[in-house]
Scaffold this motif. Structure first.
Motif, mmCIF file in Angstrom:
data_model
loop_
_atom_site.group_PDB
_atom_site.id
_atom_site.type_symbol
_atom_site.label_atom_id
_atom_site.label_comp_id
_atom_site.label_asym_id
_atom_site.label_seq_id
_atom_site.Cartn_x
_atom_site.Cartn_y
_atom_site.Cartn_z
ATOM 1 N N GLY A 54 0.819 -1.212 0.000
ATOM 2 C CA GLY A 54 0.000 0.000 0.000
ATOM 3 C C GLY A 54 0.847 1.255 0.000
ATOM 4 N N VAL A 55 1.939 1.252 0.775
ATOM 5 C CA VAL A 55 2.850 2.406 0.789
ATOM 6 C C VAL A 55 3.476 2.592 -0.597
ATOM 7 C CG1 VAL A 55 5.064 3.228 1.696
ATOM 8 C CG2 VAL A 55 3.328 2.343 3.261
ATOM 9 N N THR A 60 3.514 5.679 -5.599
ATOM 10 C CA THR A 60 3.413 5.681 -7.058
ATOM 11 C C THR A 60 2.254 6.572 -7.510
ATOM 12 O OG1 THR A 60 4.288 3.445 -7.151
ATOM 13 C CG2 THR A 60 3.129 4.215 -9.095
ATOM 14 N N GLY A 61 1.134 6.508 -6.803
ATOM 15 C CA GLY A 61 -0.021 7.336 -7.153
ATOM 16 C C GLY A 61 0.239 8.813 -6.940
ATOM 17 N N ILE A 62 0.993 9.151 -5.900
ATOM 18 C CA ILE A 62 1.311 10.563 -5.643
ATOM 19 C C ILE A 62 2.225 11.120 -6.729
ATOM 20 C CG2 ILE A 62 2.535 12.100 -4.039
ATOM 21 C CD1 ILE A 62 1.459 10.322 -1.757
ATOM 22 N N THR A 63 3.130 10.280 -7.218
ATOM 23 C CA THR A 63 4.113 10.746 -8.201
ATOM 24 C C THR A 63 3.704 10.462 -9.646
ATOM 25 O OG1 THR A 63 5.354 8.671 -8.022
ATOM 26 C CG2 THR A 63 5.994 10.467 -6.549
ATOM 27 N N ASP A 64 2.470 9.970 -9.871
ATOM 28 C CA ASP A 64 2.008 9.679 -11.239
ATOM 29 C C ASP A 64 1.973 10.948 -12.088
ATOM 30 O OD1 ASP A 64 1.706 6.967 -11.469
ATOM 31 O OD2 ASP A 64 -0.442 6.954 -11.029
ATOM 32 N N SER A 65 2.272 10.767 -13.351
ATOM 33 C CA SER A 65 2.183 11.895 -14.284
ATOM 34 C C SER A 65 0.729 12.085 -14.723
ATOM 35 C CB SER A 65 3.062 11.616 -15.509
ATOM 36 O OG SER A 65 2.537 10.508 -16.222
ATOM 37 N N LEU A 79 -3.249 5.918 -6.579
ATOM 38 C CA LEU A 79 -3.431 6.569 -5.283
ATOM 39 C C LEU A 79 -4.578 5.930 -4.509
ATOM 40 C CD1 LEU A 79 -2.639 8.827 -3.335
ATOM 41 C CD2 LEU A 79 -4.268 10.290 -4.525
ATOM 42 N N TRP A 80 -5.729 5.742 -5.170
ATOM 43 C CA TRP A 80 -6.882 5.174 -4.482
ATOM 44 C C TRP A 80 -6.670 3.712 -4.108
ATOM 45 C CZ3 TRP A 80 -9.856 8.280 -2.153
ATOM 46 C CH2 TRP A 80 -10.081 9.557 -2.650
ATOM 47 N N THR A 81 -6.028 2.955 -4.979
ATOM 48 C CA THR A 81 -5.736 1.556 -4.664
ATOM 49 C C THR A 81 -4.745 1.463 -3.509
ATOM 50 O OG1 THR A 81 -6.124 0.949 -6.972
ATOM 51 C CG2 THR A 81 -4.924 -0.633 -5.616
ATOM 52 N N GLY A 82 -3.728 2.315 -3.514
ATOM 53 C CA GLY A 82 -2.740 2.322 -2.432
ATOM 54 C C GLY A 82 -3.365 2.667 -1.093
ATOM 55 N N ILE A 83 -4.261 3.653 -1.091
ATOM 56 C CA ILE A 83 -4.937 4.023 0.162
ATOM 57 C C ILE A 83 -5.809 2.861 0.643
ATOM 58 C CG2 ILE A 83 -6.701 5.549 1.134
ATOM 59 C CD1 ILE A 83 -5.511 7.786 -0.635
ATOM 60 N N GLY A 84 -6.502 2.210 -0.276
ATOM 61 C CA GLY A 84 -7.321 1.052 0.086
ATOM 62 C C GLY A 84 -6.485 -0.079 0.663
ATOM 63 N N MET A 85 -5.326 -0.335 0.059
ATOM 64 C CA MET A 85 -4.438 -1.382 0.561
ATOM 65 C C MET A 85 -3.897 -1.019 1.940
ATOM 66 S SD MET A 85 -2.403 -2.322 -2.942
ATOM 67 C CE MET A 85 -1.508 -3.731 -2.336
ATOM 68 N N LEU A 86 -3.543 0.245 2.136
ATOM 69 C CA LEU A 86 -3.081 0.675 3.454
ATOM 70 C C LEU A 86 -4.159 0.473 4.516
ATOM 71 C CD1 LEU A 86 -1.112 3.966 2.751
ATOM 72 C CD2 LEU A 86 -0.264 1.956 3.933
ATOM 73 N N LEU A 87 -5.388 0.870 4.200
ATOM 74 C CA LEU A 87 -6.482 0.703 5.160
ATOM 75 C C LEU A 87 -6.729 -0.771 5.483
ATOM 76 C CD1 LEU A 87 -9.006 3.401 3.904
ATOM 77 C CD2 LEU A 87 -7.565 3.471 5.948
ATOM 78 N N LEU A 88 -6.701 -1.630 4.467
ATOM 79 C CA LEU A 88 -6.897 -3.060 4.700
ATOM 80 C C LEU A 88 -5.765 -3.630 5.558
ATOM 81 C CD1 LEU A 88 -8.667 -5.528 4.148
ATOM 82 C CD2 LEU A 88 -7.259 -5.966 2.134
ATOM 83 N N GLY A 89 -4.526 -3.253 5.267
ATOM 84 C CA GLY A 89 -3.393 -3.730 6.059
ATOM 85 C C GLY A 89 -3.470 -3.262 7.504
ATOM 86 N N ILE A 90 -3.857 -2.005 7.697
ATOM 87 C CA ILE A 90 -4.001 -1.478 9.058
ATOM 88 C C ILE A 90 -5.131 -2.200 9.785
ATOM 89 C CG2 ILE A 90 -4.680 0.581 10.357
ATOM 90 C CD1 ILE A 90 -3.073 2.200 8.257
ATOM 91 N N PHE A 91 -6.217 -2.520 9.061
ATOM 92 C CA PHE A 91 -7.316 -3.281 9.663
ATOM 93 C C PHE A 91 -6.824 -4.628 10.180
ATOM 94 C CE2 PHE A 91 -10.350 -6.744 8.891
ATOM 95 C CZ PHE A 91 -11.292 -6.452 9.870
ATOM 96 N N PHE A 92 -6.065 -5.373 9.364
ATOM 97 C CA PHE A 92 -5.562 -6.677 9.782
ATOM 98 C C PHE A 92 -4.631 -6.552 10.983
ATOM 99 C CE2 PHE A 92 -7.092 -8.436 5.781
ATOM 100 C CZ PHE A 92 -7.443 -9.723 6.150
ATOM 101 N N LEU A 93 -3.747 -5.572 10.990
ATOM 102 C CA LEU A 93 -2.825 -5.399 12.110
ATOM 103 C C LEU A 93 -3.555 -4.958 13.381
ATOM 104 C CD1 LEU A 93 0.216 -3.824 10.248
ATOM 105 C CD2 LEU A 93 -0.081 -6.192 10.983
ATOM 106 N N ALA A 94 -4.581 -4.123 13.233
ATOM 107 C CA ALA A 94 -5.374 -3.716 14.405
ATOM 108 C C ALA A 94 -6.153 -4.910 14.947
ATOM 109 C CB ALA A 94 -6.321 -2.579 14.025
ATOM 110 N N TRP A 95 -6.687 -5.725 14.057
ATOM 111 C CA TRP A 95 -7.402 -6.928 14.471
ATOM 112 C C TRP A 95 -6.473 -7.843 15.259
ATOM 113 C CZ3 TRP A 95 -9.079 -11.105 10.425
ATOM 114 C CH2 TRP A 95 -9.842 -12.103 11.044
ATOM 115 N N LEU A 96 -5.251 -8.000 14.796
ATOM 116 C CA LEU A 96 -4.269 -8.825 15.495
ATOM 117 C C LEU A 96 -3.973 -8.260 16.876
ATOM 118 C CD1 LEU A 96 -2.163 -11.167 15.379
ATOM 119 C CD2 LEU A 96 -0.574 -9.490 14.476
ATOM 120 N N LYS A 97 -3.859 -6.945 16.957
ATOM 121 C CA LYS A 97 -3.540 -6.300 18.232
ATOM 122 C C LYS A 97 -4.710 -6.394 19.217
ATOM 123 C CE LYS A 97 -0.742 -3.615 20.596
ATOM 124 N NZ LYS A 97 0.523 -4.054 21.063
#
Length: 115
Positions: A54-55, A60-65, A79-97
């Motif tokens: 996601g990062v 890549t989305g921020i620096t896209d032409s 950008l939108w896919t990266g943000i979605g992946m970040l949110l999903l990854g954070i969800f899994f890590l929060a669930w683990l915690k």
């Protein structure tokens, strides 16, 4: 004329195990198994991978032409896919915690070790 190698380097194991030895070894293996289960919890692996990717995709989305954005019909898809992946990854890590893997229950029927 061949010499037999000295096997004194290898630790010697007793020929007969007592019940206490077996119980101690079983409890050590259960502890190692529980630790491995927590380390290799799928939520940690999936969450970590989604955060890392996601990062990368967000950067890549921020620096896209503008040409890349126009190619996606005006949507900055990276950008939108990266943000979605970040949110999903954070969800899994929060669930683990919030809901960690519970430690294994002691086996029933085996007497507890007294020292």
């Amino acid at each position: 004329m061949t010499e037999h190698p000295d096997h004194s380097e290898q630790p010697r194991r007793p020929l007969h195990y007592t019940e206490q030895d077996v119980l101690r070894e079983v409890s050590e293996l259960e502890t190692k198994s529980a630790t491995a289960a927590r380390i290799f919890d799928l939520r940690r692996i999936i969450g970590g991978l989604f955060v890392v990717y996601g990062v990368i995709v967000t950067i890549t989305g921020i620096t896209d032409s503008q040409a890349a954005i126009d190619k996606a019909e005006g949507v900055n898809i990276n950008l939108w896919t990266g943000i979605g992946m970040l949110l999903l990854g954070i969800f899994f890590l929060a669930w683990l915690k919030l809901r960690p893997t519970p430690p294994p229950l002691p086996p029933e029927g085996l007497p507890e070790e007294k020292e």
